[in-house]
Design an enzyme around this catalytic site. Structure first.
Site, PDB file in Angstrom:
ATOM      1  CG  ASP A  42      -5.562   1.910   6.728  1.00  0.00           C
ATOM      2  OD1 ASP A  42      -5.731   1.973   5.547  1.00  0.00           O
ATOM      3  OD2 ASP A  42      -5.625   2.865   7.373  1.00  0.00           O
ATOM      4  CB  SER A  43      -7.351  -1.491   2.529  1.00  0.00           C
ATOM      5  OG  SER A  43      -6.208  -2.145   2.312  1.00  0.00           O
ATOM      6  CG  ASP A  81      -1.734   2.247   5.455  1.00  0.00           C
ATOM      7  OD1 ASP A  81      -1.269   3.266   5.733  1.00  0.00           O
ATOM      8  OD2 ASP A  81      -2.723   1.905   4.717  1.00  0.00           O
ATOM      9  CE  LYS A 110      -0.650   3.986   2.742  1.00  0.00           C
ATOM     10  NZ  LYS A 110      -1.895   4.859   3.204  1.00  0.00           N
ATOM     11  CD  GLU A 112      -5.368   7.684   5.371  1.00  0.00           C
ATOM     12  OE1 GLU A 112      -5.536   6.518   5.045  1.00  0.00           O
ATOM     13  OE2 GLU A 112      -6.154   8.689   5.806  1.00  0.00           O
ATOM     14  CD  GLU A 179      -7.445   6.313  -1.746  1.00  0.00           C
ATOM     15  OE1 GLU A 179      -8.505   5.577  -1.684  1.00  0.00           O
ATOM     16  OE2 GLU A 179      -6.593   6.036  -0.838  1.00  0.00           O
TER      17      GLU A 179
END
Length: 262
Positions: A42-43, A81, A110, A112, A179
């Site tokens: 999602d970056s 993501d 993925k 968070e 991270e």
């Protein structure tokens, strides 16, 4: 690359190399370079869409780019993501949205967070959807942290992160991204878990590393985190090429006879 092979690399002591990709062209290039894990991150909200953070990225955005990447790869493991609000609201919504990633061609997702998402991880893995966790500086919580800041620097934070990592493994996660955490903490987590850790700003002791493609290639220079190492400077090359093109068109040098049809 498969999920079992991914996990086996840790036991064999072989480093895992992960790179982000957002389109078919770069996905093919990354795979040709021998990179066998592609993260559709999602970056893209920052490096592709030009936003200040990842919070505005939608499921539709992620599914579109996942289809592009998955359709262009032959052997690489593609991980999608899960964007903000695609899994936080409920377990049911998390399962539904994760399933859409697999329908788009990803082999895993993925997400968070630690303790608050453990029930999501357990539900997804129960239904056969592989999950990669993400701890430390989680970009979707940027406002809570007050910016992009290193996490786990004090004893309490470090212990909490380790407990979250153990909980994610117990829930069925096949790997955990760490991270922006101190290298000694990342080493502690890596040695504790039986599943691989993937570092980004977490020092050299993780089982693998991930970098954003545009950072790695020197294309994105709006800001450069300490953990980024550019392995090329393609923005400089692109600027030079574009300026030469502009100059040759203005001077009548392009197109020449060799670029013209007869």
């Amino acid at each position: 690359m498969t999920i079992p092979e991914f996990k086996r690399r840790k036991r064999e002591g072989k480093k895992l190399i992960v790179v982000t990709a957002y389109d078919a062209l770069f996905a093919r290039i990354v795979e040709q370079a021998g990179i066998d894990v592609l993260l559709v991150g999602d970056s893209l909200g920052v490096v592709v869409q030009g936003n200040k953070n990842t919070l505005s990225v939608t499921m539709e955005d992620m599914l579109y780019h996942t289809k592009l990447v998955a359709g262009a790869t032959q052997q690489a493991l593609v991980i999608g993501d899960m964007p903000f609000l695609s899994y936080q609201v409920s377990v049911e919504e998390a399962v539904r949205n994760a399933g859409r990633f697999l329908q788009a061609g990803a082999a895993a997702v993925k997400l968070e967070g630690g303790a608050p998402v453990v029930d999501r991880v357990a539900a997804l893995t129960k239904f056969g959807i592989p999950v990669m966790g993400h701890l430390g500086m989680t970009p979707q919580s940027v406002h809570q942290y007050g910016g992009y800041k290193v996490q786990g620097k004090d004893r309490h934070g470090a212990d909490a992160l380790l407990e979250d990592a153990k909980a994610l493994e117990a829930a069925g996660a096949f790997a955990v991204v760490l991270e922006a955490v101190p290298a000694d903490l990342a080493r502690r987590v890596t040695e504790t878990l039986t599943i691989p850790t993937i570092g980004i700003g977490a020092g050299p002791y993780c089982d693998g590393q991930v970098l954003v493609l545009y950072d790695l290639l020197g294309l994105f220079d709006e800001f450069t985190p300490k953990f980024v190492k550019p392995y090329a400077h393609l923005k400089v090359d692109a600027l030079q090429a574009l300026r030469r093109y502009k100059e040759e068109v203005e001077q009548g040098k392009f197109p020449s006879d060799s670029e013209s049809y007869h």
